[in-house]
Write an enzyme that holds these catalytic residues in place. Sequence first.
Site, mmCIF file in Angstrom:
data_model
loop_
_atom_site.group_PDB
_atom_site.id
_atom_site.type_symbol
_atom_site.label_atom_id
_atom_site.label_comp_id
_atom_site.label_asym_id
_atom_site.label_seq_id
_atom_site.Cartn_x
_atom_site.Cartn_y
_atom_site.Cartn_z
ATOM 1 N N LYS A 126 1.046 106.726 -79.423
ATOM 2 C CA LYS A 126 2.279 105.930 -79.322
ATOM 3 C C LYS A 126 3.454 106.879 -79.332
ATOM 4 O O LYS A 126 3.360 107.986 -79.879
ATOM 5 C CB LYS A 126 2.396 104.974 -80.524
ATOM 6 C CG LYS A 126 3.335 103.812 -80.293
ATOM 7 C CD LYS A 126 2.644 102.694 -79.555
ATOM 8 C CE LYS A 126 3.566 101.584 -79.172
ATOM 9 N NZ LYS A 126 2.817 100.423 -78.658
ATOM 10 N N ASP A 166 6.807 99.439 -74.261
ATOM 11 C CA ASP A 166 6.727 98.694 -75.523
ATOM 12 C C ASP A 166 8.141 98.131 -75.707
ATOM 13 O O ASP A 166 8.880 97.988 -74.718
ATOM 14 C CB ASP A 166 6.302 99.616 -76.682
ATOM 15 C CG ASP A 166 5.912 98.844 -77.947
ATOM 16 O OD1 ASP A 166 4.773 98.363 -78.026
ATOM 17 O OD2 ASP A 166 6.752 98.695 -78.862
HETATM 18 P P1 NDP Z 1 10.582 93.588 -75.534
HETATM 19 O O1 NDP Z 1 11.539 94.685 -75.745
HETATM 20 O O2 NDP Z 1 10.327 93.125 -74.148
HETATM 21 O O3 NDP Z 1 11.002 92.305 -76.383
HETATM 22 C C1 NDP Z 1 11.120 92.391 -77.763
HETATM 23 C C2 NDP Z 1 11.548 91.035 -78.299
HETATM 24 O O4 NDP Z 1 11.445 91.057 -79.712
HETATM 25 C C3 NDP Z 1 12.989 90.704 -77.976
HETATM 26 O O5 NDP Z 1 13.130 89.315 -77.863
HETATM 27 C C4 NDP Z 1 13.727 91.240 -79.188
HETATM 28 O O6 NDP Z 1 14.968 90.616 -79.450
HETATM 29 C C5 NDP Z 1 12.751 90.924 -80.291
HETATM 30 N N1 NDP Z 1 12.905 91.897 -81.377
HETATM 31 C C6 NDP Z 1 12.737 93.244 -81.300
HETATM 32 N N2 NDP Z 1 12.985 93.830 -82.472
HETATM 33 C C7 NDP Z 1 13.331 92.829 -83.299
HETATM 34 C C8 NDP Z 1 13.697 92.783 -84.668
HETATM 35 N N3 NDP Z 1 13.776 93.906 -85.407
HETATM 36 N N4 NDP Z 1 13.972 91.552 -85.198
HETATM 37 C C9 NDP Z 1 13.902 90.427 -84.444
HETATM 38 N N5 NDP Z 1 13.551 90.407 -83.155
HETATM 39 C C10 NDP Z 1 13.274 91.591 -82.601
HETATM 40 O O7 NDP Z 1 9.223 94.065 -76.225
HETATM 41 P P2 NDP Z 1 7.738 93.540 -75.987
HETATM 42 O O8 NDP Z 1 7.741 92.088 -75.685
HETATM 43 O O9 NDP Z 1 7.084 94.479 -75.049
HETATM 44 O O10 NDP Z 1 7.084 93.809 -77.404
HETATM 45 C C11 NDP Z 1 7.057 92.819 -78.434
HETATM 46 C C12 NDP Z 1 5.966 93.147 -79.435
HETATM 47 O O11 NDP Z 1 4.699 93.186 -78.759
HETATM 48 C C13 NDP Z 1 6.074 94.511 -80.130
HETATM 49 O O12 NDP Z 1 5.524 94.408 -81.415
HETATM 50 C C14 NDP Z 1 5.172 95.405 -79.265
HETATM 51 O O13 NDP Z 1 4.717 96.535 -79.995
HETATM 52 C C15 NDP Z 1 4.047 94.424 -78.971
HETATM 53 N N6 NDP Z 1 3.204 94.727 -77.822
HETATM 54 C C16 NDP Z 1 3.733 94.928 -76.586
HETATM 55 C C17 NDP Z 1 2.901 95.155 -75.517
HETATM 56 C C18 NDP Z 1 3.417 95.294 -74.127
HETATM 57 O O14 NDP Z 1 2.595 95.394 -73.206
HETATM 58 N N7 NDP Z 1 4.719 95.267 -73.886
HETATM 59 C C19 NDP Z 1 1.442 95.266 -75.683
HETATM 60 C C20 NDP Z 1 0.988 94.960 -77.026
HETATM 61 C C21 NDP Z 1 1.849 94.727 -78.044
HETATM 62 P P3 NDP Z 1 16.321 91.389 -79.083
HETATM 63 O O15 NDP Z 1 16.382 91.409 -77.594
HETATM 64 O O16 NDP Z 1 17.394 90.592 -79.731
HETATM 65 O O17 NDP Z 1 16.172 92.767 -79.674
HETATM 66 O O1 2IT Z 2 1.043 98.076 -78.125
HETATM 67 C C1 2IT Z 2 0.523 98.167 -76.994
HETATM 68 O O2 2IT Z 2 -0.678 97.972 -76.817
HETATM 69 C C2 2IT Z 2 1.398 98.484 -75.866
HETATM 70 N N1 2IT Z 2 2.614 98.595 -76.040
HETATM 71 C C3 2IT Z 2 0.812 98.701 -74.505
HETATM 72 C C4 2IT Z 2 0.229 100.077 -74.393
HETATM 73 C C5 2IT Z 2 -0.217 100.477 -73.011
HETATM 74 O O3 2IT Z 2 -0.573 101.655 -72.890
HETATM 75 O O4 2IT Z 2 -0.240 99.660 -72.082
#
Ligand code: NDP
Ligand code: 2IT
Length: 446
Positions: A126, A166
Amino acid sequence: MDKDVKDFLTGLIERNPHEVEFHQAVEEVIQDIYPIYLDHKAYVQDQILDRLTEPDRIISFRVSWEGDDGKIYSNKAWRVQFNNSLGPYKGGLRFHPSVNQSILKFLGFEQVFKNSLTGLPLGGGKGGSNFNPKGKSDREVMRFCHSLMIGLHRYIGKSMDVPAGDIGVGAREIGYLFGQYMRLVNQWTGVLTGKGISYGGSAIRKEATGYGAVYITEHALHKRGDGLANKKVLISGSGNVALYAAEKCIQKGAQVLTLSDSKGMILAKDGLSLEQLQDIKYLKEVARGRLVEYADKHPSIEYFASKAPWAIAADIAMPCATQNEIQAAQAKELIASGIFLIAEGANMPVTPDGIAQFRNNKLIYIPGKAANAGGVAVSGLEMSQNSLRLSWTHEEVDQKLQGIMKDIHQSCVKYGASRDYIDYAKGANVYGFLKVADAMVSFGAV
Ligand code: NDP
Ligand code: 2IT
């Protein structure tokens, strides 16, 4: 807590002081795998747990970049290469002001187990930076990404370490990062995933994490003779994971009542329609706006500033925002509001005392390393397509994603089921661990 487990955690905390998120992630896993560890003489002999909780290496560097105002700014950045026993290091990059080494170590540690669960040849890593993309111009984000890649490019490669997105890192950032890598090494290789479709990205990667979380939720419901139709679902977040979890839920006939961001939540009492979700996707993905702007224009949608969704009566909760968004108090709220299934789209969104509430009340609890593994799984498929120099169709990738989520569900059941409860978290931890531990034993002292 068992004394051996406690002693192990005390040592871990002494070796890694102040890294509270990392301690939490290890604690969640260690309690489930310790008996398995003790059962395998080779694991104990080879100190597998001590080695598995120490990253292979951490690269830490400064990123300097020029703002539109002509001033020079700098941020901290890291890549945590946690464990490459099963394949190249693989995991996202997070850009958020809260990012620090502890958060990236927790995410890298979780990623090792998650990637093992996918059944694909992927190690775990990561990275990220405390850079805040919010409020920056496209040109500022570009200059930051280009500068970050100058620091990172020596340490990544299609068979070495393959980053992706992420929080705060989506298609725009991956494009800038990829362009700079290509320029620096003068090679087109699949060094990043989550790329745009026009330059080697995979169909379904954008949707994969959210869709995958819904697919595994459906398997857990089928297991008890139930389904998603007419279920009321609470979703937090409104980013990549949340939006596509919502889309798949609605396509499957469920009602998505909420979405949220760091400022507040929206509530659609009768569930969001696909048309409404389409508009929200445009607002978030293209216009980079806030949920309150959507609620302001749509009287049927209520907005609650500084509120999370967890007190609304519903059946299923999908936390899809960030770590530790559900603590014991919110877990109790969820149980009181009738929730019987929690599927984690985010990484570690529930604290250990929250998880204890779910387990004690026999709720179906599908941890992030199983529920959100669809994203990295399709990243693995993107790597395969890049190596083969071909592209699979939307349908082909979706079929493969569905197969992988089905297999993950089965593995969790196999290793987590007891007489009257399926402990998905235990199943995911044990299955993920066994493969990595066996590989490490094969290598000897490396
Ligand atoms: P994005 O940046 O696309 O979206 C994040 C969302 O979460 C936004 O709505 C944001 O709100 C909110 N958020 C972020 N930080 C905070 C906080 N401290 N308090 C409240 N709300 C918060 O990220 P992702 O959708 O990609 O990721 C979301 C989660 O999923 C994370 O935990 C990530 O590690 C996990 N994840 C992502 C993957 C991926 O493929 N993208 C794969 C697996 C897991 P705001 O815009 O107001 O900050
Ligand atoms: O938390 C996760 O699994 C991710 N942000 C996606 C990682 C990836 O390599 O697609």
